[in-house]
Enzyme design. Structure first.
Site, PDB file in Angstrom:
ATOM      1  N   ASP A  67       0.968  -1.269   0.089  1.00 55.09           N
ATOM      2  CA  ASP A  67       0.117  -0.099  -0.162  1.00 55.09           C
ATOM      3  C   ASP A  67       0.980   1.064  -0.145  1.00 55.09           C
ATOM      4  O   ASP A  67       2.062   0.944   0.124  1.00 55.09           O
ATOM      5  CB  ASP A  67      -1.048   0.026   1.410  1.00 55.09           C
ATOM      6  N   ASN A 135      -7.733  -0.922  13.952  1.00 50.30           N
ATOM      7  CA  ASN A 135      -9.262  -1.041  13.501  1.00 50.30           C
ATOM      8  C   ASN A 135      -9.381  -2.417  12.944  1.00 50.30           C
ATOM      9  O   ASN A 135     -10.293  -2.504  12.260  1.00 50.30           O
ATOM     10  CB  ASN A 135      -9.637   0.169  12.767  1.00 50.30           C
ATOM     11  N   HIS A 137      -7.749  -3.340  10.116  1.00 47.80           N
ATOM     12  CA  HIS A 137      -7.592  -3.304   8.508  1.00 47.80           C
ATOM     13  C   HIS A 137      -6.137  -4.266   8.158  1.00 47.80           C
ATOM     14  O   HIS A 137      -5.434  -4.371   8.991  1.00 47.80           O
ATOM     15  CB  HIS A 137      -7.501  -1.920   8.307  1.00 47.80           C
ATOM     16  N   GLU A 142      -9.942  -0.984   4.897  1.00 49.32           N
ATOM     17  CA  GLU A 142     -10.409  -0.575   6.037  1.00 49.32           C
ATOM     18  C   GLU A 142     -11.807  -1.266   6.197  1.00 49.32           C
ATOM     19  O   GLU A 142     -12.511  -2.114   5.405  1.00 49.32           O
ATOM     20  CB  GLU A 142     -10.721   1.071   5.916  1.00 49.32           C
TER      21      GLU A 142
END
Ligand code: PGA
Length: 239
Positions: A67, A135, A137, A142
Site C-alpha cells: 500500500d 481497527n 484493517h 479499511e
C-alpha cells in the site's frame, strides 16, 4: 487460520523470517509482499541477518508493495516505499527492478491498474506478511471493504489517519491510500498476519472471536487455507 504464540516479539519475528526463507529456498524467484509497518521490522532484521550469513538469497525475488499513502512516495520519510527501502531493500541490496511499487504521487487509479495487471500476469503472491491495524484493517482495506476487491484507491479510516502520524516527522494530511485488495490476500499462496504488544490485544481478541465479516478485514484470514496468525504473548494476552 492457525494461531502461533511466541513468548517474545524477537522469537515471533525469527519464526516468520524462517518461513519466508524456506519459501525462497524452495522458489528463489518468489513474489513476496510485506506490510510497511512496525510489526514486520523484526522479521526484516532476521531476513537481513540470514542473507548476510549466506543462509538465503533474496536476489531473485520480486517484492510487491502492499500500500501507499495518496500523494507521497519514496523520498518522503514515512512513505511506505521509503520505509521498505530503509528497513529491508537497501540492507538486502534489492535491485530497483525487483520492486513493484505503487507510486503515491502518480494517478492513483492507473497505479492500481498497473498492480492488478502485474499480479494477474505474474501472481499470485507466494508469501504475504501483513500487520493488523488497530481497527482490524489489512493494508488500507479499511472496515467495510468488500472481500472481493483487487487493488483500489481507499478512503482512509479515522483511526488509520490518527495512527499513521507515527510514521511522519511532519504533520501530513491524508484522506486516501492505495492498496492491494482483499482478493490478493485471499489468493496469496501463504498468508501470515502478525501482531505484537498489548496495544493489539483487543483487536486480536475480536479477530479470534469473530466470524469472517468485512467490518473486520483481518477475518479474511479465516476464509482460506494456509493462513496463519503469529503473535507475541502480549498481543495474545486476551485470547
Ligand atoms: P503496525 O501497523 O505494524 O505499525 O502496527 C499495522 C497496520 O496498520 O497494518
Amino acid at each position: 487460520m492457525d494461531i502461533k504464540v511466541f513468548p517474545e516479539y524477537q522469537q515471533m519475528s525469527e519464526a516468520i523470517a524462517n518461513v519466508i526463507a524456506d519459501t525462497v529456498r524452495k522458489k528463489p524467484d518468489a513474489i513476496l509482499c510485506s506490510a510497511a509497518g512496525h510489526t514486520p521490522v523484526g522479521t526484516f532484521r532476521h531476513m537481513i541477518n540470514m542473507s548476510q550469513r549466506g543462509e538465503v538469497s533474496f536476489e531473485r525475488c520480486t517484492f510487491v508493495s502492499l500500500d501507499e499513502w495518496g500523494g507521497i512516495t519514496k523520498g518522503v520519510e514515512g512513505s511506505c516505499k521509503d520505509f521498505m527501502y530503509k528497513y529491508l531493500f537497501d540492507p538486502l541490496k534489492i535491485k530497483e527492478e525487483n520492486c513493484i511499487f505503487f507510486n503515491g504521487c502518480g494517478i492513483l487509479e492507473k497505479e492500481c491498474k498497473m498492480m492488478n495487471t502485474y499480479l494477474e500476469q505474474n501472481g499470485p503472491i507466494d508469501f504475504m506478511l501483513l500487520g493488523i491495524g488497530m481497527n482490524g484493517h489489512l493494508g488500507f482495506n479499511e472496515p467495510g471493504t468488500s472481500f472481493d476487491t483487487y487493488a483500489h484507491v481507499a478512503p482512509l479510516d479515522k483511526i488509520t489517519i490518527k495512527v499513521g502520524k507515527k510514521y511522519f516527522l511532519e504533520e501530513m494530511q491524508f484522506s486516501v491510500g492505495i492498496t492491494l485488495g482483499m482478493k490478493h490476500m485471499k489468493q496469496a499462496n501463504k498468508l501470515v498476519l502478525a501482531a505484537n504488544g498489548t496495544k493489539k490485544a483487543d483487536i486480536i481478541k475480536k479477530l479470534v472471536e469473530s466470524e469472517p465479516n468485512d467490518m473486520l478485514p483481518a477475518t479474511l484470514a479465516k476464509t482460506r487455507e494456509n493462513s496463519f496468525l503469529y503473535l507475541d504473548k502480549e498481543a495474545a494476552s486476551k485470547i
